[in-house]
Design a protein around this motif. Structure first.
Motif, PDB file in Angstrom:
ATOM      1  N   ILE A 208       0.850  -1.191   0.000  1.00 13.14           N
ATOM      2  CA  ILE A 208       0.000   0.000   0.000  1.00 13.14           C
ATOM      3  C   ILE A 208       0.887   1.244   0.000  1.00 13.14           C
ATOM      4  N   VAL A 209       0.551   2.197  -0.840  1.00 14.65           N
ATOM      5  CA  VAL A 209       1.247   3.480  -0.871  1.00 14.65           C
ATOM      6  C   VAL A 209       0.231   4.580  -0.595  1.00 14.65           C
ATOM      7  N   TYR A 210       0.446   5.335   0.470  1.00 15.12           N
ATOM      8  CA  TYR A 210      -0.438   6.443   0.823  1.00 15.12           C
ATOM      9  C   TYR A 210       0.121   7.740   0.236  1.00 15.12           C
ATOM     10  N   TYR A 211      -0.776   8.549  -0.334  1.00 12.87           N
ATOM     11  CA  TYR A 211      -0.378   9.805  -0.955  1.00 12.87           C
ATOM     12  C   TYR A 211      -1.092  10.947  -0.244  1.00 12.87           C
ATOM     13  N   LEU A 212      -0.305  11.876   0.326  1.00 13.27           N
ATOM     14  CA  LEU A 212      -0.874  13.007   1.062  1.00 13.27           C
ATOM     15  C   LEU A 212      -0.394  14.310   0.426  1.00 13.27           C
ATOM     16  N   ASP A 213      -1.341  15.093  -0.065  1.00  7.55           N
ATOM     17  CA  ASP A 213      -1.031  16.328  -0.787  1.00  7.55           C
ATOM     18  C   ASP A 213      -1.908  17.441  -0.234  1.00  7.55           C
ATOM     19  N   SER A 214      -1.297  18.488   0.279  1.00  6.82           N
ATOM     20  CA  SER A 214      -2.046  19.593   0.887  1.00  6.82           C
ATOM     21  C   SER A 214      -2.688  20.510  -0.147  1.00  6.82           C
ATOM     22  N   LEU A 215      -2.550  20.171  -1.447  1.00 11.41           N
ATOM     23  CA  LEU A 215      -3.255  20.904  -2.508  1.00 11.41           C
ATOM     24  C   LEU A 215      -4.319  20.038  -3.164  1.00 11.41           C
ATOM     25  N   SER A 216      -4.607  18.892  -2.570  1.00  9.98           N
ATOM     26  CA  SER A 216      -5.691  17.983  -2.992  1.00  9.98           C
ATOM     27  C   SER A 216      -5.487  17.339  -4.355  1.00  9.98           C
ATOM     28  N   ASP A 217      -4.275  17.394  -4.904  1.00 11.54           N
ATOM     29  CA  ASP A 217      -4.006  16.679  -6.152  1.00 11.54           C
ATOM     30  C   ASP A 217      -3.752  15.203  -5.844  1.00 11.54           C
ATOM     31  N   ASP A 218      -3.579  14.388  -6.879  1.00 16.51           N
ATOM     32  CA  ASP A 218      -3.201  13.000  -6.647  1.00 16.51           C
ATOM     33  C   ASP A 218      -1.928  12.688  -7.415  1.00 16.51           C
ATOM     34  N   TRP A 219      -1.493  11.434  -7.342  1.00 17.44           N
ATOM     35  CA  TRP A 219      -0.202  11.034  -7.915  1.00 17.44           C
ATOM     36  C   TRP A 219      -0.135  11.149  -9.428  1.00 17.44           C
ATOM     37  N   SER A 220      -1.295  11.289 -10.088  1.00 13.79           N
ATOM     38  CA  SER A 220      -1.282  11.408 -11.549  1.00 13.79           C
ATOM     39  C   SER A 220      -0.558  12.670 -12.002  1.00 13.79           C
ATOM     40  N   LYS A 221      -0.374  13.607 -11.080  1.00 11.05           N
ATOM     41  CA  LYS A 221       0.363  14.835 -11.410  1.00 11.05           C
ATOM     42  C   LYS A 221       1.856  14.558 -11.541  1.00 11.05           C
ATOM     43  N   TYR A 222       2.315  13.451 -10.947  1.00 11.81           N
ATOM     44  CA  TYR A 222       3.735  13.090 -10.988  1.00 11.81           C
ATOM     45  C   TYR A 222       3.873  11.630 -11.447  1.00 11.81           C
ATOM     46  N   PRO A 223       3.554  11.344 -12.706  1.00 12.14           N
ATOM     47  CA  PRO A 223       3.560   9.952 -13.181  1.00 12.14           C
ATOM     48  C   PRO A 223       4.920   9.282 -13.086  1.00 12.14           C
ATOM     49  N   SER A 224       6.006  10.023 -13.298  1.00  9.02           N
ATOM     50  CA  SER A 224       7.340   9.416 -13.225  1.00  9.02           C
ATOM     51  C   SER A 224       7.680   9.024 -11.790  1.00  9.02           C
ATOM     52  N   MET A 225       7.168   9.786 -10.824  1.00  8.70           N
ATOM     53  CA  MET A 225       7.377   9.439  -9.418  1.00  8.70           C
ATOM     54  C   MET A 225       6.694   8.124  -9.086  1.00  8.70           C
ATOM     55  N   LYS A 226       5.431   7.987  -9.478  1.00  8.73           N
ATOM     56  CA  LYS A 226       4.690   6.752  -9.211  1.00  8.73           C
ATOM     57  C   LYS A 226       5.347   5.565  -9.915  1.00  8.73           C
TER      58      LYS A 226
END
Length: 316
Positions: A208-226
């Motif tokens: 499981i990978v939890y994603y916490l973003d204080s601007l309410s975006d998700d990991w799709s904004k950083y595809p290379s990171m995921k």
């Protein structure tokens, strides 16, 4: 004079001797007075929540104003050679990032605290060191929570050499043991060039990978990171001969949201602080009931903790 240390009283400046008392020296080495021009050379080289509350109990603070400990540290910085371009090189406990690590502290890093500005890697890492020393060192929490250095894994480095970043991440996983029991790896991830901070928390045992973003975006904004994180987890499990029982699940956590353009770094630190203080491996999708939102006082509390830690560790 000793009775006046830590308080604010009228006192002739020629009678003030900051080093009149010599506390036990920390285990790390502090490089005093390293010239700013050679920084690039130096850079190459039980109930947790109760402990946190205790650590800050003597720090009087009012939201939006500077506390006594912050004003004291600011005065120390103003009177030091840091104001004239010197830096400090500090060694972290090896357990913080799973390997030897040192950080460079300069005037601009201190100003980020004093002026409540956007946080850079040095402040992010130093607060992580504070949490490790204050909450985790010598306890079972070291087996439950692990930190990944933001200077080794970020958007800029992934763009330059994703394979190297993936291998660094695998090495960090390998350094912490078998990872067969639930634990979290915290990665404060920066979008690049001093950009936005988000928190990625990985549970390798449950994929499981939890994603916490204080601007309410998700990991799709950083595809290379995921893509890099997924590849590192798969490679790690392969090296350990663990069977991939299921796909990696990413969970976007509905966490507290910032209301300005500078608080993302503070929020990422507060996310880690909350999770460790509550001793929770599983992060609720709607975040923790205890911390549904953050006030400025929540962030000021962290700054005061870090200021006190910097004073106690004799970094300045």
């Amino acid at each position: 004079m000793r009775d006046a240390v830590g308080s604010f009283v009228g006192w002739p400046s020629d009678l003030i001797f900051p080093d009149a008392e010599t506390p036990t020296r920390p285990t790390h080495k502090v490089g005093k007075g390293i010239s700013r021009r050679i920084e690039s050379v130096a850079s190459q080289k039980e109930v947790p929540g109760r402990k946190l509350k205790s650590a800050a109990k003597d720090i009087p603070t009012t939201s939006g104003t500077k506390s006594q400990i912050m004003m004291r540290l600011e005065k120390m910085v103003d009177e030091s050679d840091i104001m004239h371009g010197a830096i400090r090189s500090i060694d972290f406990d090896e357990g913080v990032f799973g390997a030897a690590h040192f950080e460079i502290i300069a005037k601009e890093d201190m100003q980020q605290l004093f002026e409540h500005d956007e946080l850079g890697i040095a402040v992010i890492h130093t607060y992580i060191w504070y949490m490790y020393v204050t909450l985790m060192r010598g306890t079972e929490l070291c087996n439950r929570f692990n930190f990944i250095a933001a200077s080794r894994i970020n958007a800029t480095l992934i763009t330059k050499n994703p394979t190297s970043v993936k291998n660094d991440l695998v090495d960090r996983f390998m350094a912490a043991g078998d990872n067969t029991t639930p634990s979290l790896y915290f990665l404060p991830f920066n979008s690049g060039n001093g950009g936005h901070w988000v928190l990625v928390a990985m549970d390798l045992s449950r994929l499981i990978v939890y994603y916490l973003d204080s601007l309410s975006d998700d990991w799709s904004k950083y595809p290379s990171m995921k893509k890099t994180i997924d590849a590192a987890i798969i490679k790690f499990r392969s090296k350990k001969n663990y069977r991939n029982r299921k796909d990696i699940t990413w969970v976007r956590v509905q966490c507290p949201q910032q209301n300005n353009s500078v608080d993302c770094g503070f929020f990422v630190l507060r996310f880690m602080r909350d999770i460790i203080a509550l001793n929770r491996i599983d992060i609720p999708k709607m975040y923790f009931e205890e911390y549904k939102s953050y006030s400025r006082a929540h962030l000021d509390e962290m700054k005061d903790e870090l200021c006190q830690f910097i004073v106690d560790q004799r970094i300045i």
